[in-house]
Scaffold this active site. Structure first.
Site, PDB file in Angstrom:
ATOM      1  CB  SER A 185     -27.783  30.367  27.912  1.00  0.00           C
ATOM      2  OG  SER A 185     -27.937  30.546  26.505  1.00  0.00           O
ATOM      3  CG  HIS A 190     -16.440  32.120  20.863  1.00  0.00           C
ATOM      4  ND1 HIS A 190     -17.580  32.119  20.088  1.00  0.00           N
ATOM      5  CD2 HIS A 190     -16.852  32.329  22.141  1.00  0.00           C
ATOM      6  CE1 HIS A 190     -18.627  32.325  20.876  1.00  0.00           C
ATOM      7  NE2 HIS A 190     -18.214  32.454  22.119  1.00  0.00           N
ATOM      8  CE  LYS A 238     -20.955  35.943  22.281  1.00  0.00           C
ATOM      9  NZ  LYS A 238     -21.867  34.919  21.865  1.00  0.00           N
ATOM     10  N   GLY A 272     -25.927  31.670  23.341  1.00  0.00           N
ATOM     11  CA  GLY A 272     -26.816  32.718  22.837  1.00  0.00           C
ATOM     12  C   GLY A 272     -28.224  32.244  22.554  1.00  0.00           C
ATOM     13  CD  GLU A 307     -20.586  33.874  18.716  1.00  0.00           C
ATOM     14  OE1 GLU A 307     -19.878  34.869  18.942  1.00  0.00           O
ATOM     15  OE2 GLU A 307     -21.530  33.526  19.451  1.00  0.00           O
ATOM     16  CG  ASN A 332     -17.108  36.757  23.934  1.00  0.00           C
ATOM     17  OD1 ASN A 332     -16.666  37.783  23.413  1.00  0.00           O
ATOM     18  ND2 ASN A 332     -17.449  35.683  23.235  1.00  0.00           N
ATOM     19  CD  GLU A 373     -18.176  29.393  25.312  1.00  0.00           C
ATOM     20  OE1 GLU A 373     -18.708  30.171  26.093  1.00  0.00           O
ATOM     21  OE2 GLU A 373     -17.772  29.727  24.192  1.00  0.00           O
TER      22      GLU A 373
HETATM   23  C1  PEP Z   1     -20.220  33.002  24.591  1.00  0.00           C
HETATM   24  O1  PEP Z   1     -20.246  33.904  23.781  1.00  0.00           O
HETATM   25  O2  PEP Z   1     -19.171  32.414  24.808  1.00  0.00           O
HETATM   26  C2  PEP Z   1     -21.455  32.657  25.290  1.00  0.00           C
HETATM   27  C3  PEP Z   1     -21.435  31.646  26.109  1.00  0.00           C
HETATM   28  O3  PEP Z   1     -22.564  33.428  25.028  1.00  0.00           O
HETATM   29  P1  PEP Z   1     -23.956  33.424  25.861  1.00  0.00           P
HETATM   30  O4  PEP Z   1     -23.593  33.532  27.322  1.00  0.00           O
HETATM   31  O5  PEP Z   1     -24.695  34.609  25.374  1.00  0.00           O
HETATM   32  O6  PEP Z   1     -24.635  32.143  25.568  1.00  0.00           O
END
Ligand code: PEP
Length: 251
Positions: free
Chosen positions: A211, A93, A11, A171, A95, A9, A165
């Site tokens: 992460s 997601h 973003k 993040g 966000e 992703n 997630e």
């Molecule tokens: C994500 O954006 O879905 C995500 C898991 O980000 P990160 O890997 O940076 O934690």
């Protein structure tokens, strides 16, 4: 046997030129017959170009409208994405939930919209840290799954991928342990079994996101119920993402 997915992703990162450079490095590093599928959700304006040029990856969207067409300024539909070469869309997601107040009811509508135009719906769910600290994380995730996937047909469920997630791991550099992630994946699978039966539950692909890095991917993917990863930050660098693809392929 469920085939693993390494999904990136991107973003709101990268110019078109930077996106093409990363895609080119990934294309060069991915073997012709990777043992896992590689999916990437770039910024939407680049989707058609990237999908037309780089064929070793499945390209997709970070979001889509629940509507098929109409006066919805700034949005794009499932049919538009499909016509640009998209194979999937992320939905809900964290966000989108945080900054755009998206909820499970809207997620349900977006999943239906994705499925109307042959996109796989990658439905994102996961609890906040406060939910986990209150030992409420299973109830929260179960509600997210039950509301968003309500009354989907078995056929439709064949085109849904779930991304667990935990919000506290996205993040932040904090990763769920393999035990925490695996435990939740098994719980999601048992919820799917209750809703749709054992066959759908056994064939559903459930990705872990939060992460994921080259250093922890192999350990996470070693859990039999973790079918790959949804990767944010570490998907932006081709070398890092190739290492994660390798870990998924080898698991
Ligand atoms: C994500 O954006 O879905 C995500 C898991 O980000 P990160 O890997 O940076 O934690």
């Amino acid at each position: 046997m469920r085939k693993k997915i390494a999904a990136g992703n991107w973003k709101m990162h990268k110019t078109l030129q930077e996106a093409e450079q990363t895609a080119s490095a990934l294309e060069a590093g991915i073997t012709n017959d990777p043992a896992c599928e590689v999916w990437i959700a770039p910024p939407a304006p680049y989707l058609a170009t990237l999908a037309a040029t780089f064929k070793k990856m499945t390209w997709g969207s970070q979001d889509l409208s629940q509507h098929d067409s109409g006066a919805f300024t700034g949005e794009w539909s499932s049919e538009m994405l499909h016509s640009c070469g998209a194979g999937f869309s992320l939905i809900a997601h964290s966000e989108r939930r945080q900054y755009h107040r998206e909820d499970d009811v809207l997620a349900h509508q977006k999943i239906l919209a994705a499925l109307r135009h042959e996109l796989t719906a990658v439905y994102c769910c996961g609890e906040h840290l406060s939910d986990r600290e209150a030992n409420d994380h299973f109830r929260i995730v179960e509600n997210q799954i039950r509301e968003a996937l309500l009354a989907l047909s078995h056929d439709a469920m064949g085109h849904v991928v779930i991304a667990y997630e935990p919000v506290w791991a996205i993040g932040t550099g904090v990763t769920a342990t393999t035990e925490q992630a695996g435990e939740m994946h098994r719980f999601i699978r048992s919820t799917l079994a209750d809703m749709f039966g054992d066959h759908i539950a056994a064939s559903a692909r459930i990705l872990y996101g939060g992460s994921v890095k080259p250093g922890n991917a192999a350990e996470l993917f070693s859990d039999p119920d973790i079918d790959g990863g949804l990767v944010g930050g570490a998907s932006l660098q081709a070398d890092d993402f190739l290492a994660i693809i390798q870990a998924a392929s080898a698991s």
